[in-house]
Design an enzyme around this catalytic site. Structure first.
Site, PDB file in Angstrom:
ATOM      1  CB  ILE A 142      -0.958   0.008   1.210  1.00  0.00           C
ATOM      2  CG1 ILE A 142      -1.783  -1.283   1.258  1.00  0.00           C
ATOM      3  CG2 ILE A 142      -1.898   1.214   1.131  1.00  0.00           C
ATOM      4  CD1 ILE A 142      -2.656  -1.432   2.495  1.00  0.00           C
ATOM      5  CG  LEU A 167      14.212  -1.989   1.572  1.00  0.00           C
ATOM      6  CD1 LEU A 167      15.406  -1.904   0.625  1.00  0.00           C
ATOM      7  CD2 LEU A 167      12.909  -1.811   0.795  1.00  0.00           C
ATOM      8  CB  THR A 168      10.630  -6.811   5.984  1.00  0.00           C
ATOM      9  OG1 THR A 168       9.439  -6.473   5.255  1.00  0.00           O
ATOM     10  CG2 THR A 168      10.769  -5.907   7.210  1.00  0.00           C
ATOM     11  CB  ALA A 213       2.674  -2.746   9.848  1.00  0.00           C
ATOM     12  CB  THR A 257       7.602  -3.891  13.112  1.00  0.00           C
ATOM     13  OG1 THR A 257       8.963  -4.164  12.758  1.00  0.00           O
ATOM     14  CG2 THR A 257       7.010  -2.919  12.112  1.00  0.00           C
ATOM     15  CB  THR A 264      -6.101  -3.568   9.969  1.00  0.00           C
ATOM     16  OG1 THR A 264      -6.914  -4.646   9.532  1.00  0.00           O
ATOM     17  CG2 THR A 264      -5.619  -3.883  11.385  1.00  0.00           C
ATOM     18  CG  ASP A 265     -11.200  -4.792   8.349  1.00  0.00           C
ATOM     19  OD1 ASP A 265     -10.108  -5.399   8.472  1.00  0.00           O
ATOM     20  OD2 ASP A 265     -12.024  -5.085   7.456  1.00  0.00           O
ATOM     21  CD  GLU A 266      -7.084  -8.940   9.790  1.00  0.00           C
ATOM     22  OE1 GLU A 266      -6.552  -9.607  10.678  1.00  0.00           O
ATOM     23  OE2 GLU A 266      -6.976  -9.189   8.578  1.00  0.00           O
ATOM     24  CE1 TYR A 297      -1.213  -6.478  10.585  1.00  0.00           C
ATOM     25  CE2 TYR A 297      -3.482  -7.274  10.376  1.00  0.00           C
ATOM     26  CZ  TYR A 297      -2.507  -6.329  10.094  1.00  0.00           C
ATOM     27  OH  TYR A 297      -2.820  -5.221   9.332  1.00  0.00           O
ATOM     28  CE  LYS A 313      -1.759  -1.882  11.696  1.00  0.00           C
ATOM     29  NZ  LYS A 313      -0.706  -0.993  11.064  1.00  0.00           N
ATOM     30  CE  LYS A 369      -0.344  -9.850   3.710  1.00  0.00           C
ATOM     31  NZ  LYS A 369       0.061  -8.468   3.545  1.00  0.00           N
ATOM     32  CG  ASP A 415     -10.057 -22.387   8.929  1.00  0.00           C
ATOM     33  OD1 ASP A 415      -9.529 -21.490   8.256  1.00  0.00           O
ATOM     34  OD2 ASP A 415     -11.212 -22.293   9.407  1.00  0.00           O
ATOM     35  N   GLY A 459      -7.770 -19.730  14.710  1.00  0.00           N
ATOM     36  CA  GLY A 459      -8.408 -18.471  15.142  1.00  0.00           C
ATOM     37  C   GLY A 459      -8.946 -17.629  13.996  1.00  0.00           C
TER      38      GLY A 459
HETATM   39  P1  NAD Z   1       3.360  -4.793   3.459  1.00  0.00           P
HETATM   40  O1  NAD Z   1       3.703  -5.932   4.350  1.00  0.00           O
HETATM   41  O2  NAD Z   1       3.182  -5.008   2.003  1.00  0.00           O
HETATM   42  O3  NAD Z   1       4.463  -3.627   3.610  1.00  0.00           O
HETATM   43  C1  NAD Z   1       4.998  -3.252   4.842  1.00  0.00           C
HETATM   44  C2  NAD Z   1       6.228  -2.393   4.585  1.00  0.00           C
HETATM   45  O4  NAD Z   1       6.750  -1.980   5.860  1.00  0.00           O
HETATM   46  C3  NAD Z   1       7.353  -3.142   3.864  1.00  0.00           C
HETATM   47  O5  NAD Z   1       7.879  -2.342   2.837  1.00  0.00           O
HETATM   48  C4  NAD Z   1       8.383  -3.383   4.952  1.00  0.00           C
HETATM   49  O6  NAD Z   1       9.716  -3.450   4.475  1.00  0.00           O
HETATM   50  C5  NAD Z   1       8.159  -2.168   5.862  1.00  0.00           C
HETATM   51  N1  NAD Z   1       8.585  -2.419   7.243  1.00  0.00           N
HETATM   52  C6  NAD Z   1       8.277  -3.486   8.021  1.00  0.00           C
HETATM   53  N2  NAD Z   1       8.864  -3.381   9.224  1.00  0.00           N
HETATM   54  C7  NAD Z   1       9.537  -2.204   9.214  1.00  0.00           C
HETATM   55  C8  NAD Z   1      10.345  -1.536  10.171  1.00  0.00           C
HETATM   56  N3  NAD Z   1      10.567  -2.046  11.388  1.00  0.00           N
HETATM   57  N4  NAD Z   1      10.901  -0.347   9.823  1.00  0.00           N
HETATM   58  C9  NAD Z   1      10.699   0.178   8.593  1.00  0.00           C
HETATM   59  N5  NAD Z   1       9.957  -0.423   7.650  1.00  0.00           N
HETATM   60  C10 NAD Z   1       9.373  -1.595   7.944  1.00  0.00           C
HETATM   61  O7  NAD Z   1       2.065  -4.149   4.113  1.00  0.00           O
HETATM   62  P2  NAD Z   1       0.788  -3.479   3.402  1.00  0.00           P
HETATM   63  O8  NAD Z   1      -0.171  -4.538   3.031  1.00  0.00           O
HETATM   64  O9  NAD Z   1       1.255  -2.515   2.401  1.00  0.00           O
HETATM   65  O10 NAD Z   1       0.166  -2.704   4.662  1.00  0.00           O
HETATM   66  C11 NAD Z   1       0.603  -1.385   4.975  1.00  0.00           C
HETATM   67  C12 NAD Z   1      -0.134  -0.911   6.215  1.00  0.00           C
HETATM   68  O11 NAD Z   1      -1.535  -0.937   5.993  1.00  0.00           O
HETATM   69  C13 NAD Z   1       0.112  -1.808   7.446  1.00  0.00           C
HETATM   70  O12 NAD Z   1       0.207  -0.957   8.576  1.00  0.00           O
HETATM   71  C14 NAD Z   1      -1.139  -2.664   7.526  1.00  0.00           C
HETATM   72  O13 NAD Z   1      -1.413  -3.031   8.856  1.00  0.00           O
HETATM   73  C15 NAD Z   1      -2.184  -1.706   6.987  1.00  0.00           C
HETATM   74  N6  NAD Z   1      -3.351  -2.340   6.319  1.00  0.00           N
HETATM   75  C16 NAD Z   1      -3.154  -3.264   5.330  1.00  0.00           C
HETATM   76  C17 NAD Z   1      -4.266  -3.795   4.669  1.00  0.00           C
HETATM   77  C18 NAD Z   1      -4.111  -4.814   3.552  1.00  0.00           C
HETATM   78  O14 NAD Z   1      -5.118  -5.365   3.102  1.00  0.00           O
HETATM   79  N7  NAD Z   1      -2.921  -5.075   3.056  1.00  0.00           N
HETATM   80  C19 NAD Z   1      -5.556  -3.399   5.041  1.00  0.00           C
HETATM   81  C20 NAD Z   1      -5.709  -2.466   6.070  1.00  0.00           C
HETATM   82  C21 NAD Z   1      -4.596  -1.929   6.693  1.00  0.00           C
HETATM   83  O1  DAU Z   2      -8.788  -6.772   6.855  1.00  0.00           O
HETATM   84  C1  DAU Z   2      -7.598  -6.070   6.604  1.00  0.00           C
HETATM   85  C2  DAU Z   2      -6.435  -7.030   6.629  1.00  0.00           C
HETATM   86  O2  DAU Z   2      -6.512  -7.791   5.437  1.00  0.00           O
HETATM   87  C3  DAU Z   2      -5.075  -6.357   6.741  1.00  0.00           C
HETATM   88  O3  DAU Z   2      -5.003  -5.674   7.969  1.00  0.00           O
HETATM   89  C4  DAU Z   2      -3.942  -7.382   6.644  1.00  0.00           C
HETATM   90  O4  DAU Z   2      -2.696  -6.722   6.632  1.00  0.00           O
HETATM   91  C5  DAU Z   2      -4.123  -8.154   5.352  1.00  0.00           C
HETATM   92  O5  DAU Z   2      -3.149  -9.179   5.295  1.00  0.00           O
HETATM   93  C6  DAU Z   2      -5.519  -8.763   5.266  1.00  0.00           C
HETATM   94  O6  DAU Z   2      -5.682  -9.811   6.247  1.00  0.00           O
HETATM   95  P1  DAU Z   2      -6.416 -11.205   5.881  1.00  0.00           P
HETATM   96  O7  DAU Z   2      -5.986 -12.239   6.838  1.00  0.00           O
HETATM   97  O8  DAU Z   2      -7.896 -10.978   5.710  1.00  0.00           O
HETATM   98  O9  DAU Z   2      -5.796 -11.421   4.407  1.00  0.00           O
HETATM   99  P2  DAU Z   2      -5.289 -12.727   3.641  1.00  0.00           P
HETATM  100  O10 DAU Z   2      -5.086 -12.332   2.230  1.00  0.00           O
HETATM  101  O11 DAU Z   2      -4.175 -13.380   4.365  1.00  0.00           O
HETATM  102  O12 DAU Z   2      -6.549 -13.705   3.723  1.00  0.00           O
HETATM  103  C7  DAU Z   2      -7.807 -13.323   3.184  1.00  0.00           C
HETATM  104  C8  DAU Z   2      -8.776 -14.461   3.428  1.00  0.00           C
HETATM  105  O13 DAU Z   2      -8.368 -15.577   2.607  1.00  0.00           O
HETATM  106  C9  DAU Z   2      -8.783 -14.977   4.857  1.00  0.00           C
HETATM  107  O14 DAU Z   2     -10.101 -15.362   5.200  1.00  0.00           O
HETATM  108  C10 DAU Z   2      -7.859 -16.189   4.817  1.00  0.00           C
HETATM  109  C11 DAU Z   2      -8.072 -16.725   3.406  1.00  0.00           C
HETATM  110  N1  DAU Z   2      -6.919 -17.399   2.790  1.00  0.00           N
HETATM  111  C12 DAU Z   2      -5.708 -16.759   2.784  1.00  0.00           C
HETATM  112  C13 DAU Z   2      -4.600 -17.353   2.226  1.00  0.00           C
HETATM  113  C14 DAU Z   2      -3.258 -16.653   2.241  1.00  0.00           C
HETATM  114  C15 DAU Z   2      -7.062 -18.638   2.176  1.00  0.00           C
HETATM  115  O15 DAU Z   2      -8.185 -19.184   2.162  1.00  0.00           O
HETATM  116  N2  DAU Z   2      -5.963 -19.228   1.606  1.00  0.00           N
HETATM  117  C16 DAU Z   2      -4.723 -18.648   1.617  1.00  0.00           C
HETATM  118  O16 DAU Z   2      -3.754 -19.249   1.102  1.00  0.00           O
END
Ligand code: NAD
Ligand code: DAU
Length: 354
Positions: free
Chosen positions: A11, A33-34, A81, A98, A132-134, A158, A162, A197, A289, A292
């Site tokens: 994002i 850069l993780t 994060a 983090t 996040t909504d989680e 996670y 958050k 994801k 599954d 949790g």
């Molecule tokens: P991502 O895992 O793709 O990216 C995270 C980035 O943070 C990476 O570039 C990583 O290198 C960097 N990072 C991690 N630890 C760090 C540290 N200690 N110092 C500096 N940089 C660090 O994550 P994303 O999916 O882009 O999510 C970004 C934010 O949005 C997160 O805070 C996440 O909780 C939130 N969010 C994500 C989603 C989603 O669906 N992906 C939804 C709602 C909220």
């Molecule tokens: O709701 C916002 C969150 O959405 C963010 O805060 C998180 O950073 C982001 O990772 C995401 O969390 P989820 O756990 O919902 O996302 P994920 O893509 O891991 O999984 C989406 C759904 O799909 C969940 O119900 C688990 C399921 N799943 C996931 C994977 C990776 C599968 O069924 N198979 C899979 O291999």
């Protein structure tokens, strides 16, 4: 200028690219850069003086103090994060470090910087925390969607980390007056999402002819938002949000995982007719599954619409089509991120699932 943390991730990179498409205001991008951070996401900004990349950790207090005093950002947009629920089950420590300690360090550095400002600069400063909504926990099938006032009930390491970071942000506003904004968003999808994801994993596996792992009965429900819409929402909150407030961001688009996977398979059948594995849905495989596993998330995004005039521009149909097309056009990007470390993770997470 603005300071973005985690701007090499999914994002964050989309946000930086969108920001610099619409503005000349420079961005300091702090990212350590993780495995999830990838500078290839930002290759189109190579040589652009408006983008200053700093490889560093948000837990590094000396680095933070230096960045704030040298660049004097007018705002922080905090994405950095650990973000993957499955990884938090296998190794929660990095999430506490983090997401909790890192957010604490950043808040302290931002507070010191903000307190050093005066007049209009001080009044205009913002700390926007991307969450996040989680944090709200899991909904039953007929429960109303999450509103901003809902009690926090995080269920995974996670979401607990958050939730803790959200509480720190709230406290820094109430105790110290730091002008914070918090956003709680649903599941994002779109370009540059790491193939751990659900959506990018399904696309990448389908293209490679590998099984598409569906946890449990596949009927867990998520709300899905195209990443460009999330970036637009964050810009609206940054510009017009009221300090101390939280804003839920969602796509008005609840769907069970099975429907998501079937939709992707259908699009791949259409857009990739030469694939040797059509119909792609034949690759769908039910596996053990997630422990949790939250059953349902849904977002009530009326507050941000009412107060800030934001609504998603994409429907799921338009957003997922763009996303599948992007992954088809950027197969090199997927190959590059699927490094040795990523293959080890796949073995750890999926190896023992039946
Ligand atoms: P991502 O895992 O793709 O990216 C995270 C980035 O943070 C990476 O570039 C990583 O290198 C960097 N990072 C991690 N630890 C760090 C540290 N200690 N110092 C500096 N940089 C660090 O994550 P994303 O999916 O882009 O999510 C970004 C934010 O949005 C997160 O805070 C996440 O909780 C939130 N969010 C994500 C989603 C989603 O669906 N992906 C939804 C709602 C909220
Ligand atoms: O709701 C916002 C969150 O959405 C963010 O805060 C998180 O950073 C982001 O990772 C995401 O969390 P989820 O756990 O919902 O996302 P994920 O893509 O891991 O999984 C989406 C759904 O799909 C969940 O119900 C688990 C399921 N799943 C996931 C994977 C990776 C599968 O069924 N198979 C899979 O291999």
């Amino acid at each position: 200028m603005i300071l973005v943390t985690g701007g090499a991730g999914f994002i964050g990179a989309n946000f930086v690219l969108d920001w610099l498409r619409g503005s000349d205001e420079p961005v300091i991008n702090l990212d350590c850069l993780t495995y999830a951070g990838n500078l290839e996401n930002l290759v189109s900004l190579a040589g652009d003086p408006r983008h200053v990349f700093v490889r560093g950790d948000i837990c590094d207090t000396a680095l933070l103090a230096d960045l704030f005093s040298r660049h004097r950002p007018r705002a922080v947009i905090h994405f950095a994060a650990e973000s993957h629920v499955d990884r938090s089950i296998h190794g929660p420590g990095a999430f506490i470090r983090t997401n909790v300690e890192g957010t604490f360090s950043l808040l302290q550095a931002a507070r010191a910087h903000w307190q050093s400002l005066a007049g209009p600069e001080r009044g205009a400063f913002r700390f926007l925390h991307v969450s996040t909504d989680e944090v709200y926990g899991s909904l039953g099938p007929t429960d109303p969607p999450f509103v901003e006032t809902r009690a926090y009930e995080p269920n995974s390491p996670y979401s607990a980390s958050k939730a803790a970071s959200d509480h720190l942000v709230r406290a820094w506003h109430h105790t110290y007056g730091l002008p914070v904004l918090t956003t709680n968003c649903s599941n994002n999808y779109g370009p540059f999402q790491f193939p751990e994801k659900l959506i990018p994993l399904v696309i990448a596996n389908a293209l490679a002819g590998k099984p598409l792992p569906i946890y449990g009965d596949g009927m867990n429900v998520r709300d899905w938002l195209y990443v460009g819409d999330h970036c637009a929402a964050i810009r609206a909150v940054l510009e017009r949000g009221r300090p101390g407030e939280t804003y839920n961001i969602g796509g008005w688009n609840e769907m069970p995982n099975l429907e998501i996977v079937r939709t992707i398979c259908g699009l791949l059948d259409e857009l990739h007719p030469d694939s040797p594995v059509r119909p792609h849905a034949d690759l769908m495989t039910f596996v053990a599954d997630r422990p949790g596993h939250d059953r349902r998330y849904a977002i009530d995004a009326r507050k941000i619409e009412r107060e800030l005039g934001w609504r998603p521009a994409e429907t799921f149909a338009t957003g997922i089509r763009k996303t599948v097309e992007w992954y088809l056009e950027n197969r090199n990007w997927v190959e590059h991120v699927q490094s040795g470390a990523y293959r080890e993770w796949v073995q750890q997470n999926y190896g023992e699932r039946t």
